[in-house]
Write an enzyme that holds these catalytic residues in place. Structure first.
Site, PDB file in Angstrom:
ATOM      1  N   ASP A  66       0.843  -1.208   0.000  1.00 22.22           N
ATOM      2  CA  ASP A  66       0.000   0.000   0.000  1.00 22.22           C
ATOM      3  C   ASP A  66       0.876   1.255   0.000  1.00 22.22           C
ATOM      4  O   ASP A  66       1.883   1.313   0.730  1.00 22.22           O
ATOM      5  CB  ASP A  66      -0.859   0.042   1.290  1.00 22.22           C
ATOM      6  CG  ASP A  66      -1.796  -1.162   1.381  1.00 22.22           C
ATOM      7  OD1 ASP A  66      -2.202  -1.663   0.315  1.00 22.22           O
ATOM      8  OD2 ASP A  66      -2.076  -1.606   2.514  1.00 22.22           O
ATOM      9  N   LEU A 118      -2.708   3.735  11.297  1.00 16.33           N
ATOM     10  CA  LEU A 118      -3.758   4.543  10.688  1.00 16.33           C
ATOM     11  C   LEU A 118      -4.435   3.714   9.611  1.00 16.33           C
ATOM     12  O   LEU A 118      -4.049   3.727   8.448  1.00 16.33           O
ATOM     13  CB  LEU A 118      -3.183   5.836  10.112  1.00 16.33           C
ATOM     14  CG  LEU A 118      -4.142   7.036  10.154  1.00 16.33           C
ATOM     15  CD1 LEU A 118      -4.650   7.302  11.566  1.00 16.33           C
ATOM     16  CD2 LEU A 118      -3.476   8.283   9.638  1.00 16.33           C
ATOM     17  N   ASP A 119      -5.459   2.978  10.023  1.00 15.88           N
ATOM     18  CA  ASP A 119      -6.141   2.090   9.073  1.00 15.88           C
ATOM     19  C   ASP A 119      -7.143   2.887   8.244  1.00 15.88           C
ATOM     20  O   ASP A 119      -7.838   3.761   8.761  1.00 15.88           O
ATOM     21  CB  ASP A 119      -6.883   0.994   9.846  1.00 15.88           C
ATOM     22  CG  ASP A 119      -7.608   0.077   8.891  1.00 15.88           C
ATOM     23  OD1 ASP A 119      -6.965  -0.793   8.293  1.00 15.88           O
ATOM     24  OD2 ASP A 119      -8.819   0.277   8.688  1.00 15.88           O
TER      25      ASP A 119
HETATM   26  P1  P6P Z   1     -11.525  -2.618  -0.079  1.00 17.31           P
HETATM   27  C1  P6P Z   1      -8.475   0.105   4.140  1.00 17.31           C
HETATM   28  O1  P6P Z   1      -7.529   0.075   3.080  1.00 17.31           O
HETATM   29  C2  P6P Z   1      -8.673  -1.337   4.600  1.00 17.31           C
HETATM   30  O2  P6P Z   1      -7.479  -1.873   5.032  1.00 17.31           O
HETATM   31  C3  P6P Z   1      -9.731  -1.387   5.688  1.00 17.31           C
HETATM   32  O3  P6P Z   1      -9.741  -0.260   6.491  1.00 17.31           O
HETATM   33  C4  P6P Z   1     -11.018  -1.545   4.898  1.00 17.31           C
HETATM   34  O4  P6P Z   1     -12.008  -2.257   5.610  1.00 17.31           O
HETATM   35  C5  P6P Z   1     -10.569  -2.332   3.674  1.00 17.31           C
HETATM   36  O5  P6P Z   1      -9.173  -2.091   3.506  1.00 17.31           O
HETATM   37  C6  P6P Z   1     -11.272  -1.864   2.413  1.00 17.31           C
HETATM   38  O6  P6P Z   1     -10.798  -2.677   1.346  1.00 17.31           O
HETATM   39  O7  P6P Z   1     -10.866  -3.729  -0.876  1.00 17.31           O
HETATM   40  O8  P6P Z   1     -12.996  -2.867   0.167  1.00 17.31           O
HETATM   41  O9  P6P Z   1     -11.253  -1.232  -0.605  1.00 17.31           O
END
Ligand code: P6P
Length: 338
Positions: A66, A118-119
């Site tokens: 990422d 930072l999710d």
């Molecule tokens: P997608 C954000 O990048 C994350 O890690 C989580 O916070 C979120 O639930 C998920 O990925 C979203 O992924 O593939 O639905 O965009």
């Protein structure tokens, strides 16, 4: 009741919880205070992200591939700096660090901190809620041998503390030590987290289902059946509203409070799902179980999974207990021979 006696700061709450454990040394309480400080610093930066040169990508990639955001890196360093010289932690593992960071030998304490600083950080530049997730274990290595990866690679049922900070319409810190789930809202006018959601319980049946349905064609027939049932209802299951923010902490928190189920299942492109076991699935699983909910990988209880690698992924089905049990019953069943 005057305003002062009705106000319970997180510091007072942690101290009162510690008094329930005569054997407590105060180290865990102090580690929680350290995390509160980091949360306030990150919250201040998140709230000002549009006004300072901290938006956008850092130009580097994390172990997941990422694009690291500047705020990701800020949050990562802020959490580590808050704990690594405290003498309370021996090692930290973060989504933003390729390998765990061993604390200075002479300062290695008895706890282990696993965290996602930072999710949902891709939402930063568009002002959508994001979050920090943390998990605390006791170290298993001896002082002589020094801390190592094996201190991090523990099953979720051994967690001592788990929680998250949600930078949403307000900044909330929600955590459990195994004695229920409690939520605190930051009052920025006084810089204190105040008890706003004591003893959170999640409804047994949820109002919402949260899943990225653009993955539909990559799902197994069983996953498609589960999602279609939540969407349309059937004899036993009442149809639910779809809510998907794409920020795990925000989706999880809404479902925790209102009742709901979040799914990030395996698919043909991501056979282990997308989310990380150690610092995303396991801490949220501890929280949701303490609030009366459930969390599986579609077959096994998340807290029972013994990790083998730091950044190990896991499918995740988490939220209201009846909904998780319904979904897991279908996902765990042997495929019907065609
Ligand atoms: P997608 C954000 O990048 C994350 O890690 C989580 O916070 C979120 O639930 C998920 O990925 C979203 O992924 O593939 O639905 O965009």
């Amino acid at each position: 009741m005057d305003s002062l006696t009705s106000v319970v700061t997180i510091e007072r709450f942690i101290m009162e919880q510690e008094r329930l454990h005569p054997e407590a040394t105060g180290e865990l309480s102090n580690l929680l205070y350290d995390l509160c400080l980091a949360a306030k610093i990150i919250s201040r930066q998140v709230r000002r992200a549009g006004l300072t040169d901290i938006l956008g990508g850092s130009g580097t990639l994390n172990v997941s591939g990422d694009l690291q955001q500047k705020l990701d890196m800020f949050a990562n360093e802020t959490v580590r700096n808050a704990v690594q010289h405290s003498g309370r932690v021996c090692i930290t593992a973060s989504e933003e660090d390729e390998t765990p960071r061993v604390c200075p030998r002479e300062e290695q304490g008895k706890y282990v901190l696993l965290y996602d600083p930072l999710d949902g950080s891709m939402n930063i530049d568009v002002n959508v809620s994001i979050g920090t997730i943390f998990s605390i274990h006791r170290r298993v290595s001896g002082q002589q041998e020094g801390a190592s990866d094996r201190d991090c690679l523990q099953p979720g049922y051994r967690q001592v503390v788990a929680g998250y900070i949600l930078y949403g319409s307000s900044t909330m810190l929600v955590y459990t030590t195994g004695a229920g789930v409690h939520g605190f809202t930051l009052d920025p006018t006084i810089g204190e987290f105040l008890l706003s959601h004591p003893r959170i319980r999640t409804p047994d049946v949820g109002r919402y289902y949260s899943v990225n349905e653009s993955n539909w064609n990559r799902w197994s027939p069983a996953v498609q059946r589960v999602v279609a049932t939540f969407k349309n209802g059937d004899g036993a299951v009442v149809a639910k509203n779809a809510r998907y923010i794409g920020s795990l902490v925000a989706d999880f928190h809404r479902n925790l409070i209102s009742g709901g189920i979040f799914l990030y299942p395996a698919d043909s492109r991501s056979p282990e799902g997308k989310l990380r076991l150690l610092y995303e699935a396991a801490p949220l699983a501890f929280v949701v179980e303490q609030a009366g909910g459930a969390a599986t990988d579609g077959r096994r209880r998340i807290l029972d999974i013994s990790p083998t690698t730091i950044h190990q992924k896991s499918p995740l089905v988490i939220g209201s207990r009846a909904d998780v049990e319904f979904a897991t019953g279908i996902l765990a069943a042997p495929p019907v021979p065609v």
